[in-house]
Design an enzyme around this catalytic site. Structure first.
Site, PDB file in Angstrom:
ATOM      1  N   SER A 133       0.861  -1.177   0.000  1.00 48.29           N
ATOM      2  CA  SER A 133       0.000   0.000   0.000  1.00 48.29           C
ATOM      3  C   SER A 133       0.895   1.223   0.000  1.00 48.29           C
ATOM      4  O   SER A 133       2.065   1.139   0.403  1.00 48.29           O
ATOM      5  CB  SER A 133      -0.870   0.003   1.265  1.00 48.29           C
ATOM      6  OG  SER A 133      -1.513   1.249   1.447  1.00 48.29           O
ATOM      7  N   TYR A 146      -2.357  -1.265  10.876  1.00 50.01           N
ATOM      8  CA  TYR A 146      -2.382  -1.474   9.428  1.00 50.01           C
ATOM      9  C   TYR A 146      -1.069  -1.033   8.795  1.00 50.01           C
ATOM     10  O   TYR A 146      -0.449  -1.781   8.029  1.00 50.01           O
ATOM     11  CB  TYR A 146      -3.553  -0.707   8.809  1.00 50.01           C
ATOM     12  CG  TYR A 146      -3.544  -0.729   7.300  1.00 50.01           C
ATOM     13  CD1 TYR A 146      -3.869  -1.895   6.609  1.00 50.01           C
ATOM     14  CD2 TYR A 146      -3.193   0.403   6.565  1.00 50.01           C
ATOM     15  CE1 TYR A 146      -3.851  -1.931   5.214  1.00 50.01           C
ATOM     16  CE2 TYR A 146      -3.170   0.375   5.178  1.00 50.01           C
ATOM     17  CZ  TYR A 146      -3.498  -0.795   4.511  1.00 50.01           C
ATOM     18  OH  TYR A 146      -3.462  -0.825   3.139  1.00 50.01           O
TER      19      TYR A 146
END
Length: 279
Positions: A133, A146
């Site tokens: 990401s 995360y």
């Protein structure tokens, strides 16, 4: 020449679904893996082979890899896409949830890489694609666990790239920006449940609003842009080590690299709409 085989995890929707279809179009025999095979029926109708797999379960992963190799004799491409966003203030998120976030986003991906590497080494070829990401290069409010998993997967991918290179195996990182998938809604649900009613409620409400924003949803890129990047990675003679694609990925990664810590903190706080002081 034998048909190449690809395994895509998290294939039931979004990026995984688009990637499985892209690889099928490139001529691969494609296995789409997910915990619930009922969500793979649409893909099955296109010729993609559904595979029940839980990336937190050793037996499930081992059986899945064994099944694919038994049927096709090879795995040429592994796309580690399974993952989710566990958002919430670090003070609020239970440690067991933090562990689960790592089990899904990191340990599952690396265990699957371990399981496919012997076959790839024998053939002196293969590509492992890890979906990280832009969040593996920067930080956002209430996203601690995360981001930690994505930073970890970036580092592990770098090390694996060095280790696998002598065997003719490529390791590629894909860094999505804002993509129109279920991810944002799931992350919003997590932060709302975890931090929506305590001392971090004001921050949580701002993050939820940003994650569910219709304006952000309209700007988000379709999952196909990630599938297109993976197409480039698996067909290139010498793929890039990283592909940053999708809404906001390149400018935000660049901003994080250029700006001092507090300047980036201020920028991302304004973007999200965080309160400047606790109530």
């Amino acid at each position: 020449m034998p048909t190449k085989t690809a395994l895509v995890t998290g294939a039931s929707s979004g990026i995984g679904e688009a990637t499985a279809l892209k690889l099928l179009g490139l001529g691969y025999t494609v296995y789409g893996a997910a915990r619930r095979t009922d969500r793979l029926q649409k893909l099955a109708s296109t010729g993609i082979r559904p595979l029940a797999m839980d990336v937190t379960d050793e037996e499930s992963m081992h059986a899945g890899i064994k099944h694919v190799i038994a049927e096709t004799g090879r795995i040429d491409v592994l796309v580690n896409n399974a993952g989710y966003g566990s958002y919430g203030a670090l003070e609020d998120v239970p440690i067991d949830e933090g562990r689960r976030q790592f089990e899904v986003n990191v340990f599952g991906a690396i265990r699957l890489a371990q399981l496919v590497l012997p076959s790839m080494r024998t053939r002196r070829s293969g590509t492992i694609v890890n979906i990280t990401s832009m969040g593996g290069k920067l930080h956002t409010p209430l996203g601690g666990w995360y981001h930690a998993t994505k930073f970890a997967l970036e580092a592990l991918s770098d090390c694996l790239r060095l280790e696998a290179k002598p065997f003719g195996i490529d390791v590629v990182v894909i860094e999505p920006g804002g993509i129109a998938t279920e991810w944002g809604g799931i992350a919003a649900d997590h932060v709302e449940r975890t931090s929506g009613h305590g001392p971090y409620a004001a921050q949580a409400n701002a993050v939820v609003k940003a994650l569910r924003s219709e304006a952000n949803a309209r700007r988000s890129s379709p999952p196909s842009v990630i599938a297109d990047a993976i197409d480039k990675a698996v067909t290139a003679r010498r793929p890039k080590t990283r592909y940053a694609v999708g809404f906001g990925a390149r400018p935000l990664i660049a901003a994080r690299a250029i700006l001092p810590d507090r300047a980036f903190d201020a920028l991302i706080s304004r973007v999200v709409g965080l309160p400047t002081r606790a109530a």
